[in-house]
Design a protein around this motif. Structure first.
Motif, PDB file in Angstrom:
ATOM      1  N   PRO A 262      54.044 103.505  19.289  1.00 26.43           N
ATOM      2  CA  PRO A 262      54.873 104.592  19.844  1.00 26.43           C
ATOM      3  C   PRO A 262      54.599 105.976  19.271  1.00 26.43           C
ATOM      4  O   PRO A 262      54.512 106.940  20.045  1.00 26.43           O
ATOM      5  CB  PRO A 262      56.299 104.119  19.545  1.00 26.43           C
ATOM      6  N   PRO A 263      54.451 106.166  17.937  1.00 20.48           N
ATOM      7  CA  PRO A 263      54.162 107.525  17.451  1.00 20.48           C
ATOM      8  C   PRO A 263      52.882 108.109  18.024  1.00 20.48           C
ATOM      9  O   PRO A 263      52.828 109.300  18.347  1.00 20.48           O
ATOM     10  CB  PRO A 263      54.070 107.334  15.928  1.00 20.48           C
ATOM     11  N   ALA A 264      51.843 107.288  18.169  1.00 18.24           N
ATOM     12  CA  ALA A 264      50.583 107.787  18.727  1.00 18.24           C
ATOM     13  C   ALA A 264      50.756 108.204  20.177  1.00 18.24           C
ATOM     14  O   ALA A 264      50.244 109.250  20.606  1.00 18.24           O
ATOM     15  CB  ALA A 264      49.497 106.710  18.610  1.00 18.24           C
ATOM     16  N   ILE A 265      51.485 107.402  20.942  1.00 14.20           N
ATOM     17  CA  ILE A 265      51.722 107.734  22.351  1.00 14.20           C
ATOM     18  C   ILE A 265      52.501 109.043  22.471  1.00 14.20           C
ATOM     19  O   ILE A 265      52.153 109.915  23.289  1.00 14.20           O
ATOM     20  CB  ILE A 265      52.481 106.586  23.042  1.00 14.20           C
ATOM     21  N   MET A 266      53.534 109.209  21.675  1.00 13.11           N
ATOM     22  CA  MET A 266      54.354 110.430  21.731  1.00 13.11           C
ATOM     23  C   MET A 266      53.554 111.647  21.286  1.00 13.11           C
ATOM     24  O   MET A 266      53.615 112.713  21.909  1.00 13.11           O
ATOM     25  CB  MET A 266      55.593 110.247  20.865  1.00 13.11           C
ATOM     26  N   PHE A 267      52.808 111.507  20.214  1.00 15.54           N
ATOM     27  CA  PHE A 267      52.034 112.628  19.671  1.00 15.54           C
ATOM     28  C   PHE A 267      50.966 113.091  20.659  1.00 15.54           C
ATOM     29  O   PHE A 267      50.840 114.286  20.946  1.00 15.54           O
ATOM     30  CB  PHE A 267      51.387 112.199  18.349  1.00 15.54           C
ATOM     31  N   VAL A 268      50.197 112.155  21.201  1.00 14.45           N
ATOM     32  CA  VAL A 268      49.130 112.508  22.135  1.00 14.45           C
ATOM     33  C   VAL A 268      49.712 113.094  23.419  1.00 14.45           C
ATOM     34  O   VAL A 268      49.188 114.081  23.954  1.00 14.45           O
ATOM     35  CB  VAL A 268      48.262 111.275  22.436  1.00 14.45           C
ATOM     36  N   SER A 269      50.811 112.535  23.900  1.00  9.99           N
ATOM     37  CA  SER A 269      51.432 113.038  25.135  1.00  9.99           C
ATOM     38  C   SER A 269      51.932 114.467  24.960  1.00  9.99           C
ATOM     39  O   SER A 269      51.758 115.310  25.842  1.00  9.99           O
ATOM     40  CB  SER A 269      52.593 112.129  25.539  1.00  9.99           C
ATOM     41  N   ALA A 270      52.573 114.749  23.830  1.00 14.50           N
ATOM     42  CA  ALA A 270      53.094 116.100  23.580  1.00 14.50           C
ATOM     43  C   ALA A 270      51.966 117.092  23.330  1.00 14.50           C
ATOM     44  O   ALA A 270      51.997 118.232  23.811  1.00 14.50           O
ATOM     45  CB  ALA A 270      54.057 116.069  22.393  1.00 14.50           C
ATOM     46  N   LEU A 271      50.944 116.659  22.570  1.00 14.93           N
ATOM     47  CA  LEU A 271      49.847 117.576  22.252  1.00 14.93           C
ATOM     48  C   LEU A 271      49.050 117.925  23.506  1.00 14.93           C
ATOM     49  O   LEU A 271      48.547 119.049  23.637  1.00 14.93           O
ATOM     50  CB  LEU A 271      48.939 116.939  21.203  1.00 14.93           C
ATOM     51  N   ALA A 272      48.927 116.987  24.429  1.00 15.73           N
ATOM     52  CA  ALA A 272      48.218 117.268  25.683  1.00 15.73           C
ATOM     53  C   ALA A 272      48.927 118.363  26.467  1.00 15.73           C
ATOM     54  O   ALA A 272      48.280 119.264  27.026  1.00 15.73           O
ATOM     55  CB  ALA A 272      48.121 115.992  26.524  1.00 15.73           C
TER      56      ALA A 272
END
Length: 530
Positions: free
Chosen positions: A159-169
């Motif tokens: 979950p942290p990776a999914i949230m981080f990548v989604s927000a950074l995109a």
């Protein structure tokens, strides 16, 4: 509130369906599906998915779940960003964004909707990856499949990776100077820093618990638990060699105590703050701002440097223009050269890169040339040629190009020739000096160049997006430069003198296969769309 929720759901649904129907999505999913098979080797081969202190972990649901979840976070970080980082741009190109801007939907609602769409899409991909990984328990597992144990490993790490990548995109798309090729390259190093920074902090100072709240990759919590429960930092994940004499061990999986869950929740939530920054820069499809972004590039620092580089570009490319004028106008060589000149015209600063690579090559020692200057030059070339094959599709000028005689059917070979000419201009002096110093390296170097250009062409034609090649090549390049020739198979251009003739021939065959596949895909597109 119900109306806002309906708008949010509509954005998420449309975004998800559009991505799901793209050919590049199917390609990425197929590649991800193959990863578990490649990274979970048969123990009889002397390699294993997880090795702790030299001991092989038995293939149970906990071990395969944790191992594949750790690999999944890296794949989401590297590939996920490039798959989802065109949500806003797509609405600009299709003009849908201007329709959205005319409605009562607020900019913050749109940003949240796009972010939620990214999260949903990456979550679905993660579930697919987890499913194929579970299948490996049935293929190579040494105990029964336990779906809940398997899923717990993914819930703790992903979950942290999914949230981080989604927000950074979303952030990178909203900030003008991060929304192009520069942002694509910068993100690669941002992700590596996000992984390495937390791990390095915990290795140097195990009591720095605050670092685990920023551990978006999950590698920090994995290493922390290895130290806490196994008193070791020796952990290898992914087709690693093990010492059979040390026997095996049963890995029970990552622990799910409160002391581990709370930092993972924090690491999942803090990336949402990036959406607030994205909202400050988001143009909300204001025609004036969108037009200004396209017409005022000369006012940016990059635009000013490009303007300064134009005289050098004209002087440097004068011999190429002379050759182009001599060649028949409709020949493949002439059209490829014209296309290569277009790349320099769009980005004159690239000529400075040619000069820098030449100086690096001429001023380096033999060792520095092969292990330093040439790998850096290849990385620069890869970024430069990444959008050659997809330029027309992204700009909407494909129909205009197809009106040129013969280019319609020879499109793939035209783009390959253009990328090869562009790369040759960049690498002419480094390659010439390298071959003069070590003539035996010439086959591997030339094949490496051909393979790079073929991969850029094939991935650009199939995906219609330069990001696919950028992330693929940079990931491969990072692996090659860190391996430093220990694995001869990775030495695709002979940088470290480890490539054998068989390996060089394999890369040549791969280049031909990539071009053939791209040509078949293009022929199919001509039949169905044109």
């Amino acid at each position: 509130m119900n109306e806002r929720l309906a708008r949010l759901v509509a954005v998420v649904r449309a975004d998800f369906l559009i991505r799901l129907r793209r050919p590049s999505t199917a390609i990425v999913f197929l590649l991800l599906s193959a990863v578990p098979y490649l990274w979970i080797p048969d123990p009889a081969s002397g390699r294993a998915l997880i090795v702790i202190n030299g001991k092989r972990a038995i293939y149970n649901s906990a071990a395969i779940g944790m191992g594949t979840a750790s690999i999944g976070t890296l794949l989401i970080g590297l590939f996920g960003f490039y798959v989802i980082s065109n949500a806003i741009r797509r609405d600009v190109l299709t003009r849908c964004g201007f329709v959205i801007a005319s409605t009562t939907m607020r900019g913050s609602e749109y940003i949240i909707g796009k972010f939620a769409g990214n999260v949903v899409f990456l979550t679905v991909f993660t579930l697919g990856f987890m499913t194929t990984s579970m299948a490996m328990v049935l293929v190579r597992g040494e105990s029964a499949l336990e779906p809940l144990v398997f899923a717990r490993q993914y819930l703790l790490l992903l979950p942290p990776a999914i949230m981080f990548v989604s927000a950074l995109a979303i952030l990178f798309e909203s900030v003008k100077w991060l929304s192009g090729k520069f942002g694509d390259v910068l993100y690669f190093f941002v992700w590596l820093a996000a992984i390495g920074g937390v791990v390095a902090t915990l290795e140097q100072n195990p009591s720095a618990q605050w670092a685990t709240w920023f551990d978006v990759s999950g590698m920090g919590v994995v290493m922390h638990q290895m130290r806490a429960y196994y008193a070791t930092n020796s952990l290898s994940i992914g087709a690693s060699n093990f010492d059979a004499a040390k026997g095996t061990m049963i890995f029970p999986g990552l622990r799910l105590g409160v002391e581990w869950i709370l930092p993972r929740l924090g690491a999942s939530l803090w990336p949402v703050a990036l959406l607030g920054v994205a909202r400050l820069f988001f143009h909300r499809f204001d025609p004036a701002r969108v037009r200004a972004a396209a017409t005022t590039a000369k006012g940016t620092w990059l635009g000013r440097f490009n303007a300064m580089a134009k005289p050098f570009a004209r002087l440097f490319l004068a011999p190429v223009r002379v050759v182009v004028n001599i060649l028949p106008r409709t020949s493949l060589a002439a059209t490829a050269a014209a296309d290569a000149l277009t790349s320099f015209a769009a980005f004159p600063l690239a000529v400075v890169g040619v000069i820098v690579f030449a100086i690096m090559a001429l001023s380096s020692s033999s060792t520095e040339l092969f292990t330093g200057a040439l790998p850096i030059a290849f990385a620069g070339v890869a970024v430069t040629i990444a959008d050659v094959a997809s330029r027309e599709k992204r700009a909407g000028t494909t129909a205009l190009v197809f009106a040129t005689p013969h280019l319609r059917t020879r499109f793939v070979f035209w783009k390959f020739a253009s990328a090869l000419l562009l790369a040759t201009l960049f690498l002419a002096i480094p390659l010439a000096r390298a071959i003069a110093i070590r003539p035996t390296a010439s086959p591997a170097l030339l094949v490496g160049l051909l393979f790079t250009c073929a991969a850029a062409t094939a991935l650009g034609v199939v995906s219609g997006n330069p990001k696919t090649f950028i992330v693929g090549f940079l990931s491969f390049w990072y692996l090659v430069t860190n391996d430093r020739g220990h694995t001869p198979t990775f030495d695709f251009a002979g940088f470290y003198g480890a490539a054998t003739p068989a390996i060089t021939a394999a890369y040549a065959a791969a280049a031909l296969a990539l071009l053939a596949a791209a040509h078949l895909y293009h022929a199919r597109e001509l039949r169905t769309r044109w």
